[in-house]
Design a protein around this motif. Structure first.
Motif, mmCIF file in Angstrom:
data_model
loop_
_atom_site.group_PDB
_atom_site.id
_atom_site.type_symbol
_atom_site.label_atom_id
_atom_site.label_comp_id
_atom_site.label_asym_id
_atom_site.label_seq_id
_atom_site.Cartn_x
_atom_site.Cartn_y
_atom_site.Cartn_z
ATOM 1 N N ALA A 1 21.238 -31.977 -40.586
ATOM 2 C CA ALA A 1 20.512 -32.995 -39.833
ATOM 3 C C ALA A 1 21.246 -34.332 -39.870
ATOM 4 N N ALA B 1 10.102 -30.695 -37.435
ATOM 5 C CA ALA B 1 8.783 -30.322 -37.954
ATOM 6 C C ALA B 1 8.900 -29.964 -39.431
ATOM 7 N N ASP C 1 19.657 -25.741 -38.613
ATOM 8 C CA ASP C 1 19.134 -25.761 -39.990
ATOM 9 C C ASP C 1 20.335 -25.547 -40.911
ATOM 10 N N TYR D 1 8.331 -16.986 -45.521
ATOM 11 C CA TYR D 1 8.050 -18.355 -45.093
ATOM 12 C C TYR D 1 6.931 -18.409 -44.038
ATOM 13 N N ALA E 1 16.173 -28.976 -38.368
ATOM 14 C CA ALA E 1 15.567 -28.310 -39.523
ATOM 15 C C ALA E 1 14.584 -27.250 -38.987
ATOM 16 N N ARG F 1 2.065 -27.555 -34.471
ATOM 17 C CA ARG F 1 3.281 -27.424 -33.646
ATOM 18 C C ARG F 1 2.909 -27.398 -32.173
HETATM 19 C C1 LIG Z 1 9.508 -26.743 -44.336
HETATM 20 S S1 LIG Z 1 10.844 -26.063 -43.469
HETATM 21 C C2 LIG Z 1 10.380 -26.376 -41.804
HETATM 22 C C3 LIG Z 1 10.895 -25.350 -40.838
HETATM 23 C C4 LIG Z 1 10.399 -25.448 -39.406
HETATM 24 N N1 LIG Z 1 10.782 -26.676 -38.771
HETATM 25 C C5 LIG Z 1 8.923 -25.226 -39.293
HETATM 26 O O1 LIG Z 1 8.283 -25.906 -38.482
HETATM 27 O O2 LIG Z 1 8.384 -24.344 -39.954
HETATM 28 C C6 LIG Z 1 12.092 -27.240 -43.750
HETATM 29 C C7 LIG Z 1 13.472 -26.808 -43.255
HETATM 30 O O3 LIG Z 1 14.333 -27.947 -43.303
HETATM 31 C C8 LIG Z 1 15.636 -27.483 -43.575
HETATM 32 N N2 LIG Z 1 16.423 -28.646 -44.001
HETATM 33 C C9 LIG Z 1 16.143 -29.486 -45.022
HETATM 34 N N3 LIG Z 1 17.078 -30.463 -45.083
HETATM 35 C C10 LIG Z 1 17.945 -30.231 -44.061
HETATM 36 C C11 LIG Z 1 19.123 -30.898 -43.599
HETATM 37 N N4 LIG Z 1 19.600 -31.993 -44.214
HETATM 38 N N5 LIG Z 1 19.770 -30.409 -42.526
HETATM 39 C C12 LIG Z 1 19.300 -29.290 -41.911
HETATM 40 N N6 LIG Z 1 18.209 -28.600 -42.312
HETATM 41 C C13 LIG Z 1 17.540 -29.074 -43.376
HETATM 42 C C14 LIG Z 1 15.403 -26.410 -44.628
HETATM 43 O O4 LIG Z 1 16.485 -25.543 -44.750
HETATM 44 C C15 LIG Z 1 14.141 -25.735 -44.093
HETATM 45 O O5 LIG Z 1 14.437 -24.628 -43.292
#
Ligand SMILES: C[S@@+](CC[C@H](N)C(=O)[O-])C[C@H]1O[C@@H](n2cnc3c(N)ncnc32)[C@H](O)[C@@H]1O
Length: 249
Positions: free
Chosen positions: A122, A138, A93, A35, A70, A51
């Motif tokens: 979330a 983010a 997350d 990632y 998240a 960020r």
């Molecule tokens: C694109 S990544 C972003 C990660 C980090 N915030 C960054 O800046 O790189 C999106 C993240 O959102 C999490 N996610 C999506 N829906 C979510 C939810 N309903 N509750 C918690 N986490 C969630 C996913 O598991 C994933 O790790």
């Protein structure tokens, strides 16, 4: 579902909220290992600058606590506590491998005393009301079908006067750049992802979810309807990403 089965995920327009959540969980648990690398590589390290920009806008004034929703592999959390020395951070997350990666990164950087990473949704934050000076998400809201509920949860746990921040990708509005961006998202990015990721289909989802996200004005007005005040939009890198900063009054 084994990741090799996918060549493409269905468009977010054609699936139910439940199917989308299952798909999002699968995508983020299969791409955790690569990632960070792919994020930095595919955005030409712009994600780091975006960020950083958000972190510079954070104001801590009462609880000195920051909530990163998240949080993924924890980059926003970790860089926030590095910049704001008196602050502690909670990151949540719903994908456990992401939480594990965030914990490992934080320990490696000797920041585990200031960070706390938890597996949670979330939509149901495991925190009391008014607990954080700043709550941020983010690149997360795009993946959440129940956006209003997620924003309401952010409001609930933010202290009055505190900030609610959303950093998110946008489909460029400018007609000229839009064509290039379309080609990049739909052709170049999946091709690069095929070379560097074991789940290239995840990057079709990325393109699809970006193109189906509201325009910055629409999203800011949506935040306002949920009850977030004083919303400002900061466009970054030709509007590829936007930072939305609002307040809880
Ligand atoms: C694109 S990544 C972003 C990660 C980090 N915030 C960054 O800046 O790189 C999106 C993240 O959102 C999490 N996610 C999506 N829906 C979510 C939810 N309903 N509750 C918690 N986490 C969630 C996913 O598991 C994933 O790790």
């Amino acid at each position: 579902m084994p990741e090799e089965k996918h060549t493409k995920y269905p468009s977010v327009k054609r699936i139910s909220d439940e199917e989308r959540i299952t798909m999002v969980k699968e995508i983020f648990s299969t791409i955790t290992g690569r990632y960070d690398f792919l994020n930095h590589f595919l955005s030409m390290r712009r994600d780091i600058a975006w960020r950083r920009f958000a972190i510079k806008k954070m104001v801590f004034f009462k609880t000195n606590r920051f909530l990163d929703i998240a949080c993924g592999t924890g980059d926003l959390s970790i860089n926030a506590v590095r910049e704001h020395r008196d602050v502690s951070v909670s990151g949540i997350d719903f994908v456990y491998p992401m939480i594990q990666a965030a914990k490992q990164k934080s320990t490696k950087k000797n920041l585990s005393g200031k960070t706390n990473f938890l597996q949670a949704s979330a939509l149901n934050l495991p925190f009391v009301e008014n607990a954080f000076d700043v709550t941020a998400m983010a690149f997360g809201i795009r993946n959440i079908p129940q956006k209003a509920d997620a924003l309401r949860e952010m409001l609930r746990v933010t202290t009055p006067g505190g900030q609610i921040m959303i950093l998110e990708m946008t489909f460029i509005q400018n007609r000229f750049f839009r064509l290039f961006y379309y080609i990049y998202l739909n052709y170049l990015l999946p091709l690069l992802a095929k070379i560097f990721s074991r789940n290239a289909a995840a990057y079709y989802y990325l393109a699809d979810s970006i193109m189906n996200f509201p325009s910055p004005e629409e999203f800011a007005s949506f935040m306002g309807e949920v009850g977030i005040a004083d919303i400002r939009i900061y466009r970054r890198t030709f509007g590829i990403a936007c930072l939305y900063v609002g307040k809880k009054v």
